[in-house]
Structure formats: C-alpha cells, structure tokens
Motif scaffolding. Structure first.
Motif, PDB file in Angstrom:
ATOM      1  N   ALA A  31       4.799  -3.955   2.819  1.00  0.00           N
ATOM      2  CA  ALA A  31       4.117  -4.388   2.004  1.00  0.00           C
ATOM      3  C   ALA A  31       2.400  -4.204   2.594  1.00  0.00           C
ATOM      4  N   ILE A  32       2.220  -4.555   3.771  1.00  0.00           N
ATOM      5  CA  ILE A  32       0.777  -4.570   4.393  1.00  0.00           C
ATOM      6  C   ILE A  32       0.578  -3.130   4.594  1.00  0.00           C
ATOM      7  N   GLY A  33       1.801  -2.218   5.080  1.00  0.00           N
ATOM      8  CA  GLY A  33       1.444  -0.739   5.044  1.00  0.00           C
ATOM      9  C   GLY A  33       1.216  -0.101   4.040  1.00  0.00           C
ATOM     10  N   TYR A  34       1.967  -0.443   2.888  1.00  0.00           N
ATOM     11  CA  TYR A  34       1.643  -0.048   1.591  1.00  0.00           C
ATOM     12  C   TYR A  34      -0.082  -0.163   1.055  1.00  0.00           C
ATOM     13  N   ALA A  35      -0.133  -1.302   1.412  1.00  0.00           N
ATOM     14  CA  ALA A  35      -1.478  -1.810   0.751  1.00  0.00           C
ATOM     15  C   ALA A  35      -2.626  -0.973   1.793  1.00  0.00           C
ATOM     16  N   HIS A  36      -2.509  -0.931   3.375  1.00  0.00           N
ATOM     17  CA  HIS A  36      -3.403  -0.158   3.874  1.00  0.00           C
ATOM     18  C   HIS A  36      -3.446   1.336   3.518  1.00  0.00           C
ATOM     19  N   SER A  37      -2.502   1.806   2.899  1.00  0.00           N
ATOM     20  CA  SER A  37      -2.416   3.353   2.587  1.00  0.00           C
ATOM     21  C   SER A  37      -3.383   3.223   1.257  1.00  0.00           C
ATOM     22  N   LYS A  38      -3.425   2.340   0.624  1.00  0.00           N
ATOM     23  CA  LYS A  38      -4.271   2.310  -0.630  1.00  0.00           C
ATOM     24  C   LYS A  38      -5.627   1.914  -0.399  1.00  0.00           C
TER      25      LYS A  38
END
Length: 637
Positions: A122-129
């Motif tokens: 989840a955090i990795g996905y949000a960082h990518s955004k």
C-alpha cells in the motif's frame, strides 16, 4: 464539537461513534443512496482560515480519492455541515493493529510478515503516486475481518499538516513513530514512512516501540541520538534477515535507509522458506492430554488454597506486629502528606488531590495569576481555565490545530500562548479573543518568560526570541547553537541562562541580545532551570539528571540521585526548598538548597510536565493524562 448521532447529513444517516481524536470525530453512517455503511471523519474548521482550509482540504481529498489500492481505505468524497467538514471513507469492519498488539502483546512472526507485506504494498503504491503518509503507526493500520490490511488517513495528514495548517502529534504516542527529521522540523519525504514502518515492525515483534519512555523528550532523544536495541537481542531467535530489515529502516540518516518499499519486500521474500516452515508449526499445535490437564488442575488448586492460608497468617500476625511497632514512622518522610514538614514545622500539607479537568489531552504548562484564577495549555489546542482555585476547569479551544507548549499571563489580562510550528498568540483579556503574532516559520516554541516588560521565548534549532515592548514585537537573538532550547531563566536584568538538547547551556550577559554556549558538563538533555537568587540555581533533565550551582552559574555540579526517569520542571520555592517533577509521576523534594532530594510517593504515574505556585503557596502540577495535581499548604503556625 456537536454530537451528530441520529442526524442526517445529505444522504448519510449518522449511526454511532467509531473513534475520537484531537482533530475530530469518526462516525459510522449509512449511505441511504447506495445502501452501504461508510465512515465519516468530521473536523471543525471554525478555528482556522476557513476558506483556505476548505480549499486545501478539498484538493487533498480529491487527490486521495485517486488512490485505488486494496490495502488503502477508499475516500468517497467530503461533506460540509454547519461549520463542520467531513471526509466520507470506506467503512472497515475490523480492529486496528494497535488494538491487536494491545491484546496479544507480541505477534507471531508469521502474522508480522503477513501484515507488513500488505502495508508495504500500500505505501509503496502511494509513494509511486507522489503521496507521503507522514503518520504511519499501528492505530492507522486496520485489519478487517477477512484479514486484509487497510491503511487509514493517507493524504489527509498531508493536507492538514502543511505549513499553513499543521500539527505534529495529538499525543505522546505519535512521537513513538516519528523519524528524526520530523522531530527536528526538517522537510520530510517518503523515507520518513520507511522509518515509521521499521518502528511498527519492531513493535509488532517486541511488544513496544524501540524508544519507549514516559517522557516525550526521552523518546525524541532516542530517535535523534540512540541506537535501538537490535531485534536479535530483544527477541532471541528472530531471523537475521528481519533483524537487518528493521535495523536499516531505523537509520538516523534517511539516505542510509531503504529507498523504496519494494526493496524491503524483496528482502522479505528471502524469508519465504523460513516462513513456510513457521507457518506449518504455527497451525500444527499439540493437543492437550485431558487426563494430565486434570491432574495439573488439582495440584494447582491445592497450592492456591495453601497460599491463601499463608496470606491470612501474614495479614493478622505480621502486619499486626508492624502496626503496633514504630517502624512505620520511619517511612513517614516518603509520604507526600509530609512534603513540607521539617523540624522547624514551617509549613505542612493540608491536602493533596488529583483533579480531573475533563480533558484527555496532555497538558504541557499551567499558570496561576492569583489564588483563584489559573490557566493551562496542551495538546490539540487544549486551553483550560479555572476561577475557583482549581476545583473545576472549563475547556475551550484557541482555534488552531497546534500543540500548545507554554503560556505567560499578566494580572492585567495580557496573555501569551506559544506552540508548535511558530505559533505565537497574544490576548488582552485572558484569551477571550486573541491575535496571532507573525514570526519566522519553521520553529517549535517551548517556553516563554518575561522580566518586567522584556520577554523571551526559547524554541527549536537554537531559537531565542526577545521582545522589549511587552510582547508586541519579537526579534531573534544571536545564539551559537542549532540545538533545541527548552527553558530560559534570568537571575538579574543582564544575566540569564538557557538549557536544551544534548546538555547545551547558553549564557547571556547583555540582557539577552546574544547567547554563548558554556563548556558542556553532560550529554543528557536539560529540560528546565530555576534560580533561588543570583547564586543558587538548579537544572533538571534527562535520565534523572540534576545539576546545581552555588556561584551564579559559573560552575555546575551533578547531584547524585537514584532516579532514571526524565525530569521536566524545577520550581524553587525559597532559598532552601525546591520541587522537581517528571515522568512516571515522579515528584522530588529538597529542603537543603538542592543538595539532597527525597522521592515523594503518589498514585499518579503519568508524565508530570509543569509546576505553578499560587499566591498563597499552593502547588499545581500538570500532567500528560489531562489531570492536575493540587497540593494545598496549611498556613504557617
């Protein structure tokens, strides 16, 4: 804030309260249009620049709504209702990770890896955004009834904690998960989330965060200066890979941490064989032998009965002998009711009580301007006042979302409050209304004092502000340190001292225009300083440290005590008598100019933060649990 249960807002019927916090209330509601349950986080916007707040809030809510991931709570939209602003979110039927840890103390390694993998996705996905959470902690991680992890408040904190509308933490608890760069007030990026993930993994395995203390300052000092106990030492048998993951996440230098969440996931995949083996053992439990269990139960019952009769003997025989002897008199000096008794019988304690103020937020400071009137400030803009000698306290808000650190009030009604993120406010009527004073951004302000019409404020990054016009205008004084400064004390119009992080002590001889560091005599943080006269002074701080001067601050000697808890405030009552308060309800008292200190027993085990003495000599002590300790003194005989 108004209780909304039973009300209908747009198409949402409010059902119940899911939780309360410093920023507002989370309600469970029914969406009558789509026939589904939702969670609505309601925040008050009366306290800030309303239009600017709403515009920013809507913009961030829209951005957050673009995050579509199975492990991130979905934001559906926002609502406005009679001065309140709400975010409509996905309702998650489950428990927070904070609750799970509380119930189980430590989690099984299989559960830890299972949970943290979903957090990283989840955090990795949000960082990518382009999103940085900034407030990852167990209370913001929800496990639903199907075992799916959901991250809450993603992006919302980014909206509220900007330079215009900002707050670092509502409680000391959040400080447990803050990165060193957050504590120092530096700009943060996605690497601060990596640090918080490391803290969360550590807590799941060990049962407490790596830097665990009652005092907020001890916790911050741990994040800034100390290395955490390695998992392999705190939890023997933990896989080396997991030990290395946590150790690297918790590096002080952000550049030494993992740079991306998928790097941590790759390291976790190296443990797949180990986890498969652990998983098989986890679910293959040996069944109990009913016959053996019955035997054990009989033996245990017999031991319990025998222990009961031994206890009865002790109570009626041994305690009886103790009461008939004079042995208890030897312990009388450790009772708080004898706090001011001595051979001269100068003063004695009339009554000591813990007052429930009605606030659950931590109180950082308090001041009594007369026997009847007193005021406090604390977390989440908490502002309390009393007009009946501290018997009851009225709760109000100073209409901002900062943590408030200190206050100074004149009998005329002129008043000042300071707090995080350069918050400085002035009032002419004890804060019935006030105006915010403009100072340079980027500082946390910790203490404020006045010497006649000249004021001084101590803050982060070596900040000392000086006012020569009664607080209307403030100018930065010269200091030769970048360390946080917590307290300032003048001993005459020209000479003063300031204390702070890592044992820093500053001295001025020019009425506070310039401050120069003394040669360090400790590396522990120094929290407070007070002087009895131009010669006798005392400093208290981290790990129970106490230092005393008898020559006006030219030389400081350490006073030996058995205390290990952080000490937060010192108040010198006269040339002989002094009182110190600190973590875990610590109260220390000296009758000999600070040479010897007695620990006073109390039933309050919270972090005691500040001391104030009323005109009649009654002592009031604020605490991190929102209560106030009042010590009433009898009149001199």
């Amino acid at each position: 804030m108004e209780d909304l249960i039973g009300k209908k807002i747009e198409n949402y019927q409010i059902i119940s309260v899911l939780g309360r916090g410093g920023m507002g209330v989370v309600y469970k509601a029914h969406d009558e249009k789509l026939d589904r349950f939702v969670a609505i986080k309601v925040l008050s916007v009366k306290a800030v620049d309303k239009q600017k707040f709403i515009d920013r809030f809507k913009r961030e809510a829209k951005n957050h709504a673009q995050l579509s991931h199975p492990n991130i709570v979905v934001v559906f939209g926002f609502i406005e209702y009679e001065g309140l602003l709400g975010i409509v979110m996905e309702y998650v039927n489950g428990e927070s990770l904070e609750t799970v840890i509380f119930k189980n103390f430590r989690l099984h390694i299989f559960d830890v890896v299972y949970i943290i993998k979903q957090v990283l996705l989840a955090i990795g996905y949000a960082h990518s955004k382009g999103f940085v959470h900034r407030d990852i902690k167990p209370s913001n991680i929800i496990l639903n009834t199907e075992g799916t992890v959901k991250i809450m408040d993603f992006g919302i904190s980014k909206s509220l904690f900007s330079k215009e509308i900002t707050q670092t933490s509502s409680k000391v608890g959040t400080v447990y998960y803050m990165s060193p760069e957050q504590i120092k007030g530096d700009d943060v990026d996605h690497l601060t989330d990596i640090y918080a993930i490391g803290v969360t993994i550590y807590e799941m395995l060990v049962g407490k965060p790596p830097f665990f203390a009652e005092s907020e300052f001890d916790i911050m000092e741990g994040h800034l200066k100390k290395e955490p106990t390695r998992l392999s030492l705190a939890l023997p048998g933990v896989p080396v890979t997991l030990d290395e993951i946590v150790f690297k996440c918790l590096r002080k230098n952000p550049k030494e941490r993992y740079l991306r969440c998928d790097e941590i996931l790759d390291k976790l995949h190296e443990m797949d064989d180990f986890i498969r083996d652990v998983k098989s053992k986890y679910f293959l439990r040996t069944k109990k032998n009913p016959r053996r269990t019955k035997v054990y139960s009989i033996v245990a019952t017999a031991v319990l009965v025998m222990g009961f009769f031994v206890l009865v003997y002790f109570v009626f025989i041994q305690v009886g002998d103790l009461l008939e002897s004079k042995t208890l008199d030897a312990y009388k000096k450790y009772n708080i009711e004898t706090l001011f008794e001595d051979d001269k019988n100068i003063n004695s304690i009339g009554q000591i009580m813990e007052i429930n103020t009605g606030s659950k937020n931590g109180i950082h400071s308090l001041q009594f301007i007369s026997d009847s009137f007193g005021f406090t400030v604390g977390d989440s803009s908490t502002y309390l006042n009393t007009s009946d000698k501290g018997k009851t306290w009225a709760l109000s808000k100073t209409e901002n979302f900062n943590n408030l650190r200190d206050l100074y009030l004149f009998a005329s009604g002129k008043s000042f409050i300071i707090g995080d993120h350069s918050f400085l406010a002035m009032s002419s009527n004890f804060f019935k209304d006030y105006k915010k004073l403009k100072i340079e951004d980027g500082y946390n302000l910790y203490s404020i004092n006045f010497l006649d019409n000249i004021g001084f404020i101590a803050g982060s990054k070596g900040l000392i502000l000086k006012s020569v016009d009664g607080g209307l205008n403030w100018k930065k004084a010269f200091t030769d340190t970048e360390k946080n400064l917590f307290d300032v004390k003048f001993i005459n119009k020209e000479k003063a001292f300031a204390v702070g992080w890592e044992g820093v002590v500053l001295k001025t001889n020019d009425s506070g225009d310039s401050w120069v560091s003394l040669k360090p005599f400790t590396k522990k943080y120094l929290r407070a300083i007070d002087f009895a006269d131009e010669k006798i002074g005392v400093i208290c701080g981290g790990a129970g440290s106490i230092f005393r001067t008898l020559d006006g601050g030219d030389n400081w000697e350490q006073i030996s005590t058995s205390q290990k808890e952080g000490l937060n405030d010192i108040k010198i009552l006269n040339t002989e008598r002094m009182i110190i308060v600190g973590a875990k309800g610590i109260i220390l008292f000296s009758k000999d100019q600070g040479e010897n200190w007695e620990k006073i027993s109390t039933n309050n085990y919270s972090n005691l933060t500040k001391i104030s003495v009323s005109n009649s000599g009654n002592i009031f002590v604020s605490s991190s649990n929102g209560s106030i300790i009042k010590i009433e003194l009898d009149e001199k005989e």
